[in-house]
Design an enzyme around this catalytic site. Structure first.
Site, PDB file in Angstrom:
ATOM      1  N   ASP A  68       0.845  -1.187   0.000  1.00 22.33           N
ATOM      2  CA  ASP A  68       0.000   0.000   0.000  1.00 22.33           C
ATOM      3  C   ASP A  68       0.884   1.242   0.000  1.00 22.33           C
ATOM      4  O   ASP A  68       2.039   1.197   0.426  1.00 22.33           O
ATOM      5  CB  ASP A  68      -0.970   0.012   1.183  1.00 22.33           C
ATOM      6  CG  ASP A  68      -0.373  -0.579   2.455  1.00 22.33           C
ATOM      7  OD1 ASP A  68       0.868  -0.646   2.575  1.00 22.33           O
ATOM      8  OD2 ASP A  68      -1.140  -0.973   3.347  1.00 22.33           O
ATOM      9  N   GLU A 127      -6.058   3.082   3.364  1.00 21.30           N
ATOM     10  CA  GLU A 127      -6.656   3.666   4.565  1.00 21.30           C
ATOM     11  C   GLU A 127      -8.061   4.210   4.308  1.00 21.30           C
ATOM     12  O   GLU A 127      -8.772   4.554   5.239  1.00 21.30           O
ATOM     13  CB  GLU A 127      -5.767   4.795   5.103  1.00 21.30           C
ATOM     14  CG  GLU A 127      -4.368   4.362   5.529  1.00 21.30           C
ATOM     15  CD  GLU A 127      -4.356   3.504   6.780  1.00 21.30           C
ATOM     16  OE1 GLU A 127      -5.426   3.325   7.399  1.00 21.30           O
ATOM     17  OE2 GLU A 127      -3.277   3.003   7.139  1.00 21.30           O
TER      18      GLU A 127
END
EC number: 3.5.1.47
Length: 371
Positions: A68, A127
């Site tokens: 990520d 997120e």
């Protein structure tokens, strides 16, 4: 001499960007990748993410590795010389380390390709609002869809050199929770002429906890957390609106469904009891990270053989991670990488030990070569 990938981590740490705004991050990664030996590489952009295929020497399958790349809307308090240069944003979940590790592994295989294809997924928006599911549904990913996929997440509670993993459920199902209450405002001296939404929302916070204590099997596990409450604008005016923001975390999709059903039932009762409107607003949903048992046991055996001091049996955690969407369709696993930090994930003073970066690169290179 500072390790190259620790230096890269420090540069990435200074340019944190939130979901789908990772423009500088994407540009930095693309610039680095463009300088690698290109004979076996193919690169595609997807929104603010990147996919890199390292073509194997005699491929029979494609192995995926995902990192990520986004940050959090947190004001950094580490006082590090390489602290965030983007006010209000911080790499407080370790994605700067994740990226530098992925670049380290990619660098090795760009020069020394494996037998099989390797797909590196630099995924945005973990997120929020969640990038895993949409990137999986993209034509770019479909063309290079891997047969297996792996990932890691830093863990402040484990020491550098430790890797924690378990077969089956590692991370929970997570849903973001946004609730609004609308009533009737008024003068603080005349509460009988208004419907106070601060009172309604406050009571709802307490009542929703009975879902956990009275509607969920005690042998199961779930948690509802309200992290933000906002109501009203001034001290002498009864609030016409109030807002609750939080998360729901469960160990199974079925339990998540129970929690949501009961929340909506409670909301209908609240509308009657407090003469108001209660509305749920959409947020991100994160599917559980469910490690493939065969793949995980193979990795544990690899660790016991090659890094005998590193393996630590993990416990299931209520953390959320959209990597679970990959594992819902593709076999693989995620593991915790120890970084031995005093502060937790999402803390403004999180300061992982950077020695974990070269260690993780070494482990992943040897594991992927063994595949």
């Amino acid at each position: 001499m500072l390790n190259e990938f620790i230096a890269i981590r420090r540069e990435l740490h200074q340019i944190p960007e939130t979901g789908y705004k990772e423009l500088k991050t994407q540009a930095y990664l693309l610039d680095y990748i463009s300088k690698l030996p290109s004979g076996h590489l193919e690169v595609k952009k997807w929104r603010t993410g990147i996919l890199v295929l390292v073509k194997g020497t005699n491929p029979e399958k494609t192995i995926g590795y995902r990192t990520d790349i986004d940050a959090l809307p947190i004001t950094e308090e580490t006082e590090l010389p390489f602290a965030s240069k983007h006010p209000g944003n911080m790499h407080a979940c370790g994605h700067d380390l994740h990226m530098s590790i992925a670049l380290g592994v990619l660098t090795h295989f760009a020069s020394k390709p494996a037998k099989d294809n390797l797909l590196f997924v630099f995924q945005p928006a973990e997120e929020g609002p969640g990038g895993a599911k949409p990137i999986m549904e993209s034509t770019e990913f479909a063309e290079w869809r891997p047969d297996s996929i792996y990932g890691l997440h830093i863990a402040p509670e484990y020491k550098v050199g430790e890797i924690a993993i378990k077969p089956g459920l590692l991370f929970a199902n997570t849903s973001e929770l946004f609730i609004s209450f609308k009533g009737k405002g008024g003068h603080a001296a005349y509460p009988h002429l208004a419907n106070d939404m601060v009172v309604a929302a406050s009571a709802f916070v307490g009542q929703m906890q009975t879902i956990i204590s009275r509607n969920i099997d005690p042998m199961d596990s779930a948690v509802i957390t309200i992290g933000r409450i906002h109501g009203g604008e001034i001290q002498n005016v009864i609030a016409e609106t109030a807002y609750l923001d939080g998360t729901i975390r469960t160990l199974s999709p079925e339990t998540m469904e129970i929690v949501w059903t009961r929340l909506k039932q409670l909301a209908k009762g609240w509308e009657e009891a407090y003469q108001c409107e209660v509305e749920f607003h959409p947020g991100s949903d994160y599917y559980q990270v469910d490690n493939d048992p065969v793949e995980t046991e193979e990795f544990i055996h690899f660790l016991e053989e090659q890094y005998p001091e590193s393996y630590v049996p993990a416990r299931s955690a209520m953390t959320g991670e959209d990597f679970g969407y990959f594992l819902s369709e593709i076999k693989g696993f995620m593991f915790w990488l120890g970084v031995d930090s005093e502060y937790s994930l999402h803390h403004a003073k999180l300061n992982p030990k950077e020695e974990a970066i070269p260690f993780a690169i070494d482990v992943l290179i040897h594991f992927l070569e063994s595949k």
